[in-house]
Write an enzyme that holds these catalytic residues in place. Structure first.
Site, short mmCIF file in Angstrom:
data_model
loop_
_atom_site.label_atom_id
_atom_site.label_comp_id
_atom_site.label_asym_id
_atom_site.label_seq_id
_atom_site.Cartn_x
_atom_site.Cartn_y
_atom_site.Cartn_z
N GLU A 105 47.21 -30.35 17.22
CA GLU A 105 46.46 -31.38 16.52
C GLU A 105 46.93 -31.51 15.08
OE1 GLU A 105 42.10 -30.80 18.70
OE2 GLU A 105 42.36 -30.31 16.59
N CYS A 123 45.90 -32.89 7.51
CA CYS A 123 45.42 -31.56 7.88
C CYS A 123 46.32 -31.07 9.01
CB CYS A 123 43.97 -31.62 8.32
SG CYS A 123 43.27 -30.02 8.80
N CYS A 130 44.73 -20.38 18.40
CA CYS A 130 44.47 -19.38 17.38
C CYS A 130 43.98 -18.09 18.04
CB CYS A 130 43.44 -19.87 16.37
SG CYS A 130 43.12 -18.71 15.02
#
Length: 380
Positions: A105, A123, A130
């Site tokens: 993303e 961003c 993660c």
């Protein structure tokens, strides 16, 4: 080849830019055969669009050399956009499909000031998924696959610019993944974004939930970028329930490293604090947070983030009244803070949320994908 290698040490595929950039003259003279376009200003690879770069390869690069590049693994093109979602407020979230069919993303957040100037923040993600699995984060729920390479980080910024047709002014490493677990590639991307894409260091923020010894390593580079530490709790016990990795990196150790970071770089540390209704959003928590920060110094700022609801989470978004009470308590105790404006709620804007809707394992490459990749490679 010297010019190609100079561009962030990216593959030829990743050197494509949609806007012209200033590149040191020594890199231009490294490939004198490219020269100047007749009657036009000098052009360099980083300033060309993808079709222009492909045509350049056909016009100037001998077929034998192109074959050598292909055999060495060089390709042309960036990771394609697999999915794009636009929120009512103009925020755009992209899913990029990497060469191994993983999805990541990146989010473009436009903000227009009173004078009509637009600040465009990208961003960016630093990992595919993660491994830290913070309890409120959608990315952690999607699992972890691998670190991103520096060109895969940089191309997220290029993709946002391409969608918005506007220069990215700010970059925040607050997307998928823990940047400090991929510090080498993050620093490589940071250098490219600063030197080649020409985004000022002070316009770049590197976020971390806290990985032992990495804040010290980052401080040694003396960057002028902002370090944002995801705190989310004012004490160790509560923090461990929200951030499982906190057990290996006690709160006092983090605070000491943040104090040392400021002394080393003279850059104020920002603390990210996600407000979870009934968990860490009481005025008592604000007072405890203020006491903690005063204990470890004065050069701090707190960025309060009302929780972005995600499917299957037990957490709730706090009421505006609770957010106001929390911020007021901090300000009364001389702690500077701001409340992050929630953007893109209708575009699955919570980190990792959109990716989880589409992927928990690599996508299968379709025959069309394979064909288009082959055509691109031949064009190189």
């Amino acid at each position: 080849m010297a010019l190609l290698q100079y561009m962030c040490s990216l593959p030829l595929a990743r050197a494509v830019r949609s806007r012209a950039l200033t590149v040191p003259s020594r890199s231009v003279t490294a490939v004198p055969s490219l020269g100047k376009a007749s009657g036009t200003d000098p052009r360099v690879l980083l300033g060309l669009s993808e079709p222009e770069l492909q045509q350049l390869a056909v016009d100037f690069v001998p077929l034998a050399f192109r074959n050598d590049l292909l055999e060495a693994g060089w390709t042309v093109g960036r990771s394609p956009v697999h999915r794009s979602v636009t929120a009512a407020d103009g925020t755009v979230k992209l899913l990029l499909k990497l060469e191994d069919n993983r999805l990541i993303e990146t989010v473009g957040i436009p903000v227009e000031d009173d004078k009509g100037s637009v600040r465009l923040t990208a961003c960016v993600s630093s990992q595919v998924g993660c491994p830290l699995r913070c309890s409120f984060c959608a990315t952690g729920k999607g699992g972890f696959s691998r670190n991103l390479k520096r060109h895969e980080i940089v191309e997220q910024v290029l993709a946002i610019e391409e969608v918005f047709k506007h220069r990215v002014t700010n970059v925040v490493f607050m997307g998928m993944g823990e940047p400090m677990l991929n510090l080498k590639e993050v620093l490589g991307a940071h250098q490219c974004l600063n030197k080649d894409v020409q985004i000022g260091q002070r316009m770049i923020t590197i976020s971390t939930v806290g990985v032992p010894n990495t804040i010290k390593r980052l401080a040694a580079h003396k960057l002028q970028s902002t370090l944002a530490v995801s705190l989310h709790a004012p004490n160790q016990k509560l923090r461990e329930t929200i951030v499982p990795s906190a057990k290996s990196y006690p709160l006092d150790a983090i605070m000491k490293d943040c104090r040392d970071y400021f002394l080393e770089t003279n850059r104020r540390v920002s603390f990210e604090y996600t407000l979870l209704a009934g968990v860490n959003d009481a005025v008592e928590h604000a007072l405890e947070l203020a006491e903690l920060l005063h204990e470890w110094g004065r050069a701090y700022h707190v960025n309060l983030i009302p929780f972005n609801p995600i499917e299957g989470s037990e957490y709730r978004r706090p009421y505006k009244k609770a957010v106001l009470a929390f911020s007021t308590a901090l300000e009364l105790h001389k702690i500077t803070c701001s409340v992050r404006q929630t953007r893109g709620l209708d575009a699955s804007a919570a980190c990792g949320q959109l990716r989880n809707e589409f992927q928990k394992s690599p996508l299968l490459a379709s025959s069309d994908d394979l064909q288009s990749e082959s055509e691109i490679a031949i064009a190189a």
